[in-house]
Design a protein around this motif. Structure first.
Motif, short mmCIF file in Angstrom:
data_model
loop_
_atom_site.label_atom_id
_atom_site.label_comp_id
_atom_site.label_asym_id
_atom_site.label_seq_id
_atom_site.Cartn_x
_atom_site.Cartn_y
_atom_site.Cartn_z
N SER A 99 0.84 -1.21 0.00
CA SER A 99 0.00 0.00 0.00
C SER A 99 0.87 1.25 0.00
O SER A 99 0.55 2.24 -0.68
CB SER A 99 -0.92 -0.01 1.22
OG SER A 99 -1.81 -1.12 1.18
N GLY A 100 1.97 1.22 0.77
CA GLY A 100 2.87 2.36 0.78
C GLY A 100 3.55 2.57 -0.56
O GLY A 100 3.69 3.72 -1.03
N GLN A 136 2.35 1.77 -3.42
CA GLN A 136 1.36 2.26 -4.38
C GLN A 136 1.18 3.77 -4.27
O GLN A 136 0.91 4.44 -5.27
CB GLN A 136 0.02 1.55 -4.15
CG GLN A 136 -1.04 1.88 -5.19
CD GLN A 136 -2.29 1.06 -5.01
OE1 GLN A 136 -2.36 0.18 -4.15
NE2 GLN A 136 -3.30 1.33 -5.81
N SER A 137 1.30 4.30 -3.07
CA SER A 137 1.13 5.75 -2.89
C SER A 137 2.42 6.53 -3.16
O SER A 137 2.37 7.76 -3.26
CB SER A 137 0.66 6.03 -1.46
OG SER A 137 1.64 5.61 -0.51
N SER A 192 -0.08 -1.89 -7.55
CA SER A 192 -1.47 -1.62 -7.93
C SER A 192 -2.20 -2.89 -8.35
O SER A 192 -3.34 -3.14 -7.94
CB SER A 192 -1.51 -0.59 -9.07
OG SER A 192 -0.96 0.64 -8.66
#
Length: 284
Positions: A121-122, A124-125, A157
Motif C-alpha cells: 500500500s505504501g 502504491q502511494s 497496484s
C-alpha cells in the motif's frame, strides 16, 4: 401458475445479444468525445485570438498540427510512439506475471499479508518518479532501468487490486470448490481468480495507468542514445528547445496512447467481465 411458470422460464432463457443500431452507437459512443474535443479546440483558439498570454506560452492549434505533420513526414512519429508503447506494454506484462501470484499469496496467507500488505500500500502511494534516481544508479542508463521503474509502479497496484477482489469472494464459492475437488493451484485457477475478476480487472487498469505514468517519468528524466527516442524524451527535448507547440504535441500523444489502450484493451475486458455476471445489459 401458468403466468408464474412463464416468468420463470423467461428468467432461465438465454439472452440473445443484439447489436445496437449504427446511429445509436454514433450518438452514444462517438459523438460525445468528438464534441468534447471540438469544444476544447474552440476554447483554445478563442484564448489565442484574445491574446490572453504570449504566443510562446500558448501557441495556435495550427502550430501543434504542423508539428505533428512534420513528425509524420519525417517518418519519426510512429517510431517515437512505438518506442514508448512497446516498452510500456512489455513492462506491464512483466508486472502482471509478478503481481498475480503475489496477490494470491498475500490474499490467502495471513502472515504474508500482515508482513508485506502495508508495504504494498505504501509503494502504491509513492510517486513513481522517486524510483528513477536509484534505478539509474543500480542499473545504469538502459532499458532494464526503465522496466524496473515500471515494475515498481505497476506491481503494487495490480497486487492490491487482486487482493481486494479475493476479499470480496463469498466463502461459499471456496467451500463449493473444495467439495468438487479443487484445492491448491486448481482452486486458485478455477474458483478464486474467476470469482475475483472484477477487482482484478480494476487492478489491471490501475496498474497500466501507473506503468504508463512511471515510464513517462523515467523517459522525461533520463536521456541516453541507447534508450532511443520515446514520447517522454520527445516532450523533454521540445521543452529544452522552448518549443511550446512541440511540448503540447508530446502531451497530447501521451494522452492519446493512454486513452487508446484503455478503449482497445481494458474497456472491452471490463465489459465482458461485467456482462458475464449480469451486471450490464446484453444489448451493447
Amino acid at each position: 401458475m401458468a403466468g408464474l411458470e412463464a416468468g420463470l422460464d423467461a428468467l432461465d432463457a438465454v439472452q440473445v445479444r443484439r447489436r445496437a443500431p449504427v446511429t445509436q452507437v454514433l450518438l452514444q459512443k462517438v459523438l460525445p468525445p468528438v464534441v468534447a474535443v471540438l469544444l476544447v479546440l474552440g476554447i483554445w483558439k478563442a484564448l489565442v485570438v484574445a491574446e490572453v498570454t504570449d504566443d510562446y506560452k500558448l501557441p495556435d492549434p495550427s502550430l501543434v498540427w504542423q508539428a505533428l505533420r512534420r513528425l509524420w513526414l519525417e517518418g519519426e512519429l510512429l517510431d517515437i510512439v512505438w518506442t514508448s508503447v512497446s516498452r510500456g506494454m512489455f513492462g506491464f506484462l512483466m508486472a502482471l506475471a509478478i503481481a498475480t501470484p503475489l496477490g494470491l499469496i498475500v490474499a490467502r496467507v495471513k502472515f504474508v499479508r500482515a508482513a508485506i500488505g502495508p508495504i504494498l500500500s505504501g509503494l502504491q502511494s509513492l510517486p513513481s518518479v522517486a524510483w528513477v534516481p536509484p534505478a539509474v544508479i543500480w542499473l545504469g542508463l538502459n532499458d532494464q532501468m526503465m522496466y524496473a521503474v515500471i515494475l515498481l509502479g505497476a506491481v503494487p497496484s495490480i497486487t492490491n487490486g487482486l487482493v481486494s477482489g479475493v476479499d470480496q469472494v463469498p466463502p461459499l464459492f471456496l467451500r463449493a470448490g473444495r467439495t468438487l475437488g479443487a484445492s491448491g493451484l486448481s482452486n486458485a485457477r478455477h474458483v478464486l481468480l474467476p470469482a475475483a475478476l472484477p477487482g482484478y480487472v480494476a487492478g489491471l487498469k490501475q496498474g497500466w495507468a501507473f506503468a504508463w505514468r512511471s515510464l513517462m517519468a523515467a523517459e522525461i528524466i533520463v536521456k541516453s542514445p541507447d534508450l532511443g527516442l520515446g514520447l517522454g524524451q520527445y516532450l523533454e527535448n521540445q521543452r529544452n528547445n522552448s518549443d511550446m507547440a512541440g511540448v503540447l504535441l508530446g502531451i497530447m500523444l501521451i494522452l492519446v496512447v493512454g486513452i487508446a489502450i484503455e478503449l482497445l484493451v481494458f474497456a472491452p475486458l471490463e465489459r465482458r467481465v461485467l456482462r458475464s455476471r449480469g451486471l450490464i445489459g446484453a444489448v451493447r
